[in-house]
Design a protein around this motif. Structure first.
Motif, short mmCIF file in Angstrom:
data_model
loop_
_atom_site.label_atom_id
_atom_site.label_comp_id
_atom_site.label_asym_id
_atom_site.label_seq_id
_atom_site.Cartn_x
_atom_site.Cartn_y
_atom_site.Cartn_z
N VAL C 10 0.83 -1.20 0.00
CA VAL C 10 0.00 0.00 0.00
C VAL C 10 0.87 1.25 0.00
CG1 VAL C 10 -1.84 1.21 1.20
CG2 VAL C 10 -1.70 -1.26 1.34
N GLN C 13 1.90 2.40 -3.32
CA GLN C 13 0.74 2.88 -4.07
C GLN C 13 0.39 4.32 -3.67
OE1 GLN C 13 -0.30 1.40 -6.57
NE2 GLN C 13 0.75 -0.55 -6.22
N LEU C 14 0.58 4.60 -2.37
CA LEU C 14 0.29 5.95 -1.89
C LEU C 14 1.30 6.95 -2.47
CD1 LEU C 14 -0.58 5.45 1.89
CD2 LEU C 14 -2.11 5.81 -0.04
N ARG C 16 2.99 6.60 -5.24
CA ARG C 16 2.69 6.73 -6.66
C ARG C 16 1.50 7.65 -6.90
NH1 ARG C 16 1.37 1.64 -10.33
NH2 ARG C 16 -0.61 2.73 -10.23
N LYS C 17 0.48 7.47 -6.03
CA LYS C 17 -0.72 8.30 -6.14
C LYS C 17 -0.38 9.78 -5.98
CE LYS C 17 -2.56 9.68 -2.75
NZ LYS C 17 -3.09 10.36 -1.62
N TYR C 20 1.27 11.03 -9.05
CA TYR C 20 0.32 11.15 -10.15
C TYR C 20 -0.48 12.45 -10.03
CZ TYR C 20 -3.91 10.43 -12.90
OH TYR C 20 -4.95 10.61 -13.77
N LEU C 21 -0.89 12.74 -8.80
CA LEU C 21 -1.77 13.90 -8.61
C LEU C 21 -1.07 15.23 -8.80
CD1 LEU C 21 -3.90 12.57 -5.63
CD2 LEU C 21 -4.67 12.94 -7.97
N GLU C 74 -4.76 17.17 0.93
CA GLU C 74 -5.36 15.91 1.37
C GLU C 74 -6.40 16.18 2.45
OE1 GLU C 74 -5.37 12.72 -0.19
OE2 GLU C 74 -3.29 12.34 0.34
N THR C 79 -9.98 14.48 1.15
CA THR C 79 -9.69 13.17 0.56
C THR C 79 -8.97 12.27 1.57
OG1 THR C 79 -7.70 14.15 -0.39
CG2 THR C 79 -9.59 13.91 -1.84
N LEU C 82 -10.61 8.99 2.59
CA LEU C 82 -10.44 7.89 1.64
C LEU C 82 -9.11 7.18 1.89
CD1 LEU C 82 -11.38 6.40 -0.99
CD2 LEU C 82 -9.99 8.04 -2.23
N VAL C 83 -8.05 7.98 2.02
CA VAL C 83 -6.72 7.40 2.22
C VAL C 83 -6.66 6.63 3.54
CG1 VAL C 83 -4.27 7.91 2.48
CG2 VAL C 83 -5.64 9.22 0.87
#
Lengths: 307, 127, 229
Positions: C10, C13-14, C16-17, C20-21, C74, C79, C82-83
């Motif tokens: 995870v 992935q965080l 990377r997220k 991306y943003l 964040e 958001t 969600l995280v």
């Protein structure tokens, strides 16, 4: 196999400067839907944050899917799907990207089910979140929580602000969850209509305290509004569970949360004739519960003045 | 699920009574014959969008009334009683008549007057 | 069925997220950074000045984009719920934020440092004695960024983040002035060789200790928070 409770809170306390959750205990068994009802500011969201491990209790035990919170929150959260009314998705990203993000984390993400949900919720995956309506945003958030088929869904006000069509779509999906006997749903709302039809258990919370928690059928069974006719000199006897009564001329109504033969017999013994015994909606029951727990149950007695 | 039940939230009666009525109706009209296997509680709950506990309650009441029989681990079946549909028809009628009796009592109408009213209404019925 | 068995990292992935943003502004800034290096390497004092100011601005802006785009937003964009519903703890969340932020910023900062040192070494009009001074000043830029990230994560406040960030930016010229006046540093700036005396090395060590301290304090505070959302 012993089934562990999906959610178990025992005597949980949490105080803030201007608000406190006091002695919260609740239990949600696997395979059940619990409606968590309370007015705005009653402590629903704080309780849900405690359940998610985002807020630590001052005292008391919290176990979710058998894991102690917040210490074992990582293990618990693998099995929880969460959505909240005040949770946003990333504005600049599309729904498709969000779905990919969840899929990259959860091996149990069900691609086909996600596609079905996109259709049923009438969403467009290629659309960015910022262009979506409130309803579409809420449904997108729910889709992300649902599509992994988590063992427990924790939903904070999932239907608030949805139009009737969207609300029905969402409630239908929540029912679908229960096809599987091991999955459970906790969902909070200040709208009893949403909760009434699909919930197995109802928990009422007000001013940081649980005022009642029972299975829905018992709630609906116990509460009655009784209409009766009185004769001269009638004095209302002490009745079990009575929260409210009104006497107007020779007609009277009373509300009780403990209806049974005792109420009937005592009323008749006092000289009243029962005209009707009405069922109450969950909303009426909720208001009666809140009023009586606040000690503000309204009672009016106009008989005295008219005679 | 074959045909989903029609349940109404605006109907004053509790959901479980509405479910009972719908099941009794299916038996009465002969759609569900004695020995017919009912949908599981969960299936019916999901199909009708009504909580599991409500459907369970309806099944329990039906079992208590002898309309259905639940075999441990196998499911629920329509009771295999001769003339069950007739019995249910009669029970349904009785239920309405009992309500009428209760109303009459509340209004202070005695037995004779009630019967007279019933006869008069039957006579007025256009056929 | 044990879901942990199939758990995927995870954490990454965080990270990377987050990248991306903020990808688009970052790409734009990296291009601007490359352009300023080109400007900076034209052999004229004027273009060197403009280029280096541009490059510093780009690095500062990369910091801004990261801190606001991935840390402050964040919370302010709601958001975070969600995280935090993902299988992670508050500390893991914080660590992922630090990695995604510090990772990109360090890269940008190294490019800045490298091009500055190369420029000083290859130009006759720039004395090599400037190098320790440059390393100290650029180190201060890193300190400012690290503390801003720490404040953003710890205070959870957009306002405080802006205040701290602005204060550091205003004080950078004061800091440069101060360092220039320090005889141990200033007297060697015009010299032909870089002088790494105790004062220079000491200041650099303090700078990096502060950076390490900011990271450690952030993780410590986050692990002790009882209300994360």
């Amino acid at each position: 196999m012993m089934s562990t409770a999906a959610i178990e809170l025992n005597n949980v306390n949490k105080s803030y400067r201007y608000f406190a959750l006091s002695d919260i205990s609740l239990q949600l068994e696997p395979g059940h839907i619990m409606g968590f009802i309370g007015p705005n500011g009653a402590g629903k969201s704080t309780t849900i944050r405690l359940i998610m491990g985002l807020v630590h209790a001052d005292s008391g035990d919290i176990r979710v899917l058998g894991h102690a919170m917040p210490v074992e929150q990582v293990a618990a959260k693998w099995g929880i799907g969460f959505a909240s009314e005040d949770m946003n998705l990333y504005k600049a990203a599309t729904l498709e990207w969000h779905m990919g993000f969840m899929q990259s984390i959860y091996a149990d993400w069900d691609k086909d089910y996600a596609r079905q949900l996109v259709d049923r919720f009438d969403l467009r995956p290629e659309q960015r979140m910022k262009g979506m309506s409130h309803g579409q945003k809420v449904k997108s958030g729910l889709l992300l929580a649902l599509a992994r088929r988590p063992r427990l869904l924790v939903l904070d006000e999932p239907t608030t602000g949805l139009d009737p069509v969207a609300r029905t779509e969402v409630l239908n999906e929540l029912m679908e969850v229960l096809v599987d006997e091991d999955r459970s749903v906790l969902f909070s709302s200040h709208n009893t209509n949403d909760v009434e039809q699909i919930s197995d258990k109802i928990t009422f919370i007000d001013r940081g305290r649980i005022i009642e928690a029972q299975d829905k059928e018992s709630f609906l069974d116990r509460w009655r509004r009784v209409r009766f006719e009185t004769s001269a000199g009638f004095v209302l006897p002490e009745l079990p569970g009575m929260t409210e009564h009104r006497l107007d001329g020779s007609l009277g109504t009373l509300t009780t949360g403990n209806f049974g033969t005792e109420v009937r017999e005592k009323l008749q013994a006092a000289g009243a004739t029962i005209l009707a015994v009405d069922n109450m909606t969950l909303e009426e029951i909720f208001v009666a519960e809140v009023m009586s727990s606040r000690g503000t149950a309204s009672s009016s007695d106009s008989t005295g003045e008219s005679r | 699920m074959t045909s989903p039940f029609v349940l109404s939230q605006s109907d004053g009666r509790p959901m479980y009574l509405q479910i009972i009525e719908q099941i009794r109706l299916r038996i009465t009209v002969g759609d569900w014959q004695p020995g017919f296997k009912l949908p599981s509680i969960r299936e019916l709950a999901v199909a009708t969008r009504v909580s599991v506990i409500t459907v369970k309650r309806a099944y329990q009441e039906l079992e208590k009334d002898g309309v259905i029989i639940t075999r441990q681990g196998k499911g629920s079946y329509v009771a295999e009683i001769d003339g069950l549909d007739l019995k249910l028809r009669r029970e349904e009628l009785d239920q309405h008549l009992q309500e009428a009796i209760a109303v009459a009592r509340g209004l202070g109408i005695d037995q004779e007057e009630l019967l007279a009213r019933l006869k008069a209404l039957l006579a007025d019925e256009p056929e | 069925m044990n879901k942990q068995v199939s758990a995927r990292p995870v954490f990454w992935q965080l990270v990377r997220k987050d990248w991306y943003l903020v990808a688009w502004p970052l790409v734009a800034l990296l291009l601007a950074g490359l352009a300023s290096i080109v400007v900076l390497s034209i052999n004229h004092w004027m273009t060197f000045l403009v280029g280096s100011i541009l490059l510093i601005s780009v690095v500062v802006l990369i910091g801004v984009v990261l801190v606001f785009g991935s840390v402050v937003n964040e919370r302010s964009q709601k958001t975070l719920a969600l995280v935090m519903s993902l299988p992670i703890t508050a500390v893991q969340y914080t660590a992922a934020k630090l990695v995604s932020n510090v990772g990109v910023f360090t890269l940008a900062w190294l490019v800045l440092l490298g091009s500055t040192v190369v420029a000083i070494l290859t130009r006759d009009n720039l004395p090599d004695g400037l190098i320790p001074f440059a390393v100290i000043v650029l180190g201060q830029l890193y300190v400012a960024y690290a503390i801003t990230v720490a404040v953003a994560l710890i205070s959870e406040s957009e306002l405080w983040t802006i205040v701290v960030f602005s204060a550091f930016n205003i004080s950078i010229s004061i800091f440069m002035n101060l360092m220039g006046r320090l005889s141990e540093i200033g007297s060697h700036m015009e010299g032909p060789v870089p002088v790494w005396n105790a004062t220079a090395l000491g200041i650099i060590a303090v700078e990096w200790l502060i950076v390490a301290g900011a990271v450690a304090v952030t993780l410590w505070v986050q692990s002790r928070k009882t209300d994360f959302l």
